[in-house]
Design an enzyme around this catalytic site. Structure first.
Site, PDB file in Angstrom:
ATOM      1  N   GLU A 283      -3.059 -10.525 -28.951  1.00 48.64           N
ATOM      2  CA  GLU A 283      -2.176 -10.333 -30.101  1.00 48.64           C
ATOM      3  C   GLU A 283      -0.756  -9.992 -29.651  1.00 48.64           C
ATOM      4  OE1 GLU A 283      -4.194  -8.929 -34.080  1.00 48.64           O
ATOM      5  OE2 GLU A 283      -3.115  -7.236 -33.250  1.00 48.64           O
ATOM      6  N   HIS A 304     -25.003 -16.513 -15.060  1.00 49.97           N
ATOM      7  CA  HIS A 304     -26.073 -17.486 -15.293  1.00 49.97           C
ATOM      8  C   HIS A 304     -25.780 -18.363 -16.498  1.00 49.97           C
ATOM      9  CE1 HIS A 304     -28.890 -15.833 -12.271  1.00 49.97           C
ATOM     10  NE2 HIS A 304     -28.030 -14.836 -12.385  1.00 49.97           N
ATOM     11  N   LYS A 418      -4.977 -15.357 -43.305  1.00 51.62           N
ATOM     12  CA  LYS A 418      -5.121 -14.485 -44.482  1.00 51.62           C
ATOM     13  C   LYS A 418      -4.570 -15.184 -45.717  1.00 51.62           C
ATOM     14  CE  LYS A 418      -4.459 -10.007 -42.214  1.00 51.62           C
ATOM     15  NZ  LYS A 418      -3.541  -8.875 -42.146  1.00 51.62           N
TER      16      LYS A 418
HETATM   17  O1  PA5 Z   1      -3.244  -4.727 -34.348  1.00 54.05           O
HETATM   18  C1  PA5 Z   1      -3.103  -4.816 -35.547  1.00 54.05           C
HETATM   19  O2  PA5 Z   1      -2.072  -4.419 -36.092  1.00 54.05           O
HETATM   20  C2  PA5 Z   1      -4.187  -5.385 -36.422  1.00 54.05           C
HETATM   21  O3  PA5 Z   1      -5.308  -5.682 -35.678  1.00 54.05           O
HETATM   22  C3  PA5 Z   1      -4.578  -4.393 -37.497  1.00 54.05           C
HETATM   23  O4  PA5 Z   1      -5.012  -3.199 -36.899  1.00 54.05           O
HETATM   24  C4  PA5 Z   1      -5.667  -4.964 -38.360  1.00 54.05           C
HETATM   25  O5  PA5 Z   1      -5.232  -6.170 -38.919  1.00 54.05           O
HETATM   26  C5  PA5 Z   1      -6.044  -4.001 -39.452  1.00 54.05           C
HETATM   27  O6  PA5 Z   1      -4.964  -3.734 -40.314  1.00 54.05           O
HETATM   28  P1  PA5 Z   1      -5.036  -2.494 -41.297  1.00 54.05           P
HETATM   29  O7  PA5 Z   1      -5.121  -1.260 -40.471  1.00 54.05           O
HETATM   30  O8  PA5 Z   1      -3.779  -2.534 -42.111  1.00 54.05           O
HETATM   31  O9  PA5 Z   1      -6.255  -2.674 -42.166  1.00 54.05           O
END
Ligand code: PA5
Length: 442
Positions: A283, A304, A418
């Site tokens: 990310e 394996h 999303k």
């Molecule tokens: O790293 C990030 O920002 C994301 O993985 C969020 O943690 C994830 O999308 C969850 O978002 P939220 O805490 O608003 O539910």
């Protein structure tokens, strides 16, 4: 003294020392960009010194809340996705024994998938058990955890009536969002997700620390490890800093066509470290058409299966082994008179020794096959070492992202799925996109 050893001997066949040194000035600049907060995403750097700023009262609040949850419940249901659960899951999986002791709080994670089967089976599992919820969401509107929260709260209300609210702890934004509003109205105990810390850098905030403490892990020792790493890794801009060196080495490999980095462990408990690491690096770095692809394997299991590909497939990967030097427990291979399995040559040897030879043998084989190996060793799986390791990866990731020339602290790409999902589900406000998608699907 460092709690981690970074060994680059097994990239020597692929990368010259001069190539590492040539990238060192870029890494130095990246280090300063991170530490002096002058780069893209600099409003999300609250995690760097967060652990060093905890007050005794804040830590006690987390520990006391964790103890309160454990006194009320047999199961703690932790609801969250991405950065809102992976850190806690990684730490708990790595530091707790494989099998829970009688009477210990069981920590389970939901809201990180859309498996109706998992949700239903978990609801059924909880039907006759005392449970509490820690719902973790900065926005409060992420679909997966929001659906889970609605369903698990429904069961809580069914079981405990109007006392249900004392069984919910919400970890969310300090002022904004749907979950904050609900928590204020219903009177849930709350912890704050700081404004300046993104999900994947948040395990050292109450996001991670509350479930970790609830599982019985010593969060003070975890914070000690994080703070040791903070002291070791945030002062020195040279290649003597292991975080700078790791970031530099992986970028040199990337520039030479090794675009896949596989995190390797021989300890299945560490599998979720890899899941956390994949989110952290994937990310942070996968943007603008750039980035190393973070993969993971658990050996011997994957030797394996995918091991064949590592030995002889497309030569685009390198491995980063997380080596745990001393296991929590060990067992000896004993003599067997019949020796039908032919294992008597190992008589008196322990299984960890066999693992060490498997590690060495695999490393030699893969390096000969064209796969460079970085080795990161920690002495054992305990709170201090593990806290140190996670923080090392976070600092290296920030440096590495700036070497790549991207913003390591945003995640714009996560929105694409999303929006489509909302349009397909008929969420108000997504009507135009729904029409566009309908055309595409025709
Ligand atoms: O790293 C990030 O920002 C994301 O993985 C969020 O943690 C994830 O999308 C969850 O978002 P939220 O805490 O608003 O539910």
């Amino acid at each position: 003294m460092s709690k981690l050893k970074l060994d680059l001997k097994c990239i020597n066949n692929f990368v010259k020392d001069s190539e590492i040194k040539a990238l060192a000035p870029v890494a130095k600049t990246a280090f300063h960009t991170l530490m002096e907060k002058t780069g893209a995403g600099n409003d999300f750097l609250g995690w760097i010194d967060f652990a060093s700023k905890y007050t005794e009262a804040e830590i006690n609040d987390i520990v006391n809340t964790a103890n309160d949850l454990a006194s009320k419940a047999k199961v703690l249901v932790v609801i969250g996705i991405g950065g809102s659960y992976l850190g806690a899951k990684a730490v708990i999986s790595a530091l707790k024994p494989y099998y829970k002791k009688d009477g210990e709080l069981e920590v389970i994670f939901v809201g990180n998938s859309l498996s109706s089967t998992y949700i239903k089976e978990t609801l059924d599992y909880l039907e006759d058990k005392d449970f509490c919820i820690n719902v973790i969401s900065k926005s409060g509107t992420t679909t997966e955890p929001a659906i889970a929260f609605r369903l698990f709260k429904e069961l809580l209300i069914k079981k405990y009536g109007k006392n249900y609210a004392s069984r919910i702890v919400a970890t969310t934004d300090k002022a904004r969002g749907a979950l904050r509003q609900e928590a204020n109205e219903a009177g849930y105990k709350t912890f704050i997700v700081p404004d300046d810390i993104g999900g994947r850098y948040s395990f050292l905030t109450p996001v991670g620390l509350l479930p970790i403490a609830a599982s019985g892990i010593d969060i003070k020792a975890l914070l000690k490890g994080i703070n040791l790493a903070y002291n070791d890794l945030t002062k020195d801009d040279s290649l003597n800093n292991q975080a700078v060196l790791y970031a530099t080495a992986r970028n040199v490999l990337y520039r030479k066509g090794k675009v896949i980095e596989a995190l390797v462990t021989y300890e299945p408990k560490v599998k979720y470290l890899s899941e956390w690491w994949k989110q952290l690096y994937g990310e942070s770095e996968g943007k603008d058409g750039k980035g190393l692809y973070p993969a993971s394997v658990v050996y011997s299991t994957d030797l394996h299966s995918i091991g064949q590909f590592f030995q002889e497939g497309t030569r685009t990967m390198f491995e980063t082994i997380v080596n745990i030097v001393n296991p929590d427990a060990n067992v000896i291979v004993n003599h067997d008179d019949a020796n039908l399995d032919g294992l008597n040559y190992l008589e008196g040897r322990d299984v960890n020794y066999v693992k060490d030879m498997a590690t060495l043998g695999t490393k030699l084989a893969h390096v000969s096959g064209g796969v460079p190996n970085i080795v990161i060793s920690i002495d054992k799986l305990d709170e201090e070492n593990f806290g140190y390791l996670l923080y090392f990866f976070m600092i290296s990731c920030g440096i590495s992202g700036y070497i790549l020339g991207i913003n390591p602290f945003n995640q714009p790409g996560v929105e694409a799925y999303k929006k489509n999902m909302f349009a397909l589900l008929g969420k108000p406000g997504y009507e135009e996109l729904a029409k566009e998608l309908a055309k595409q699907l025709d």
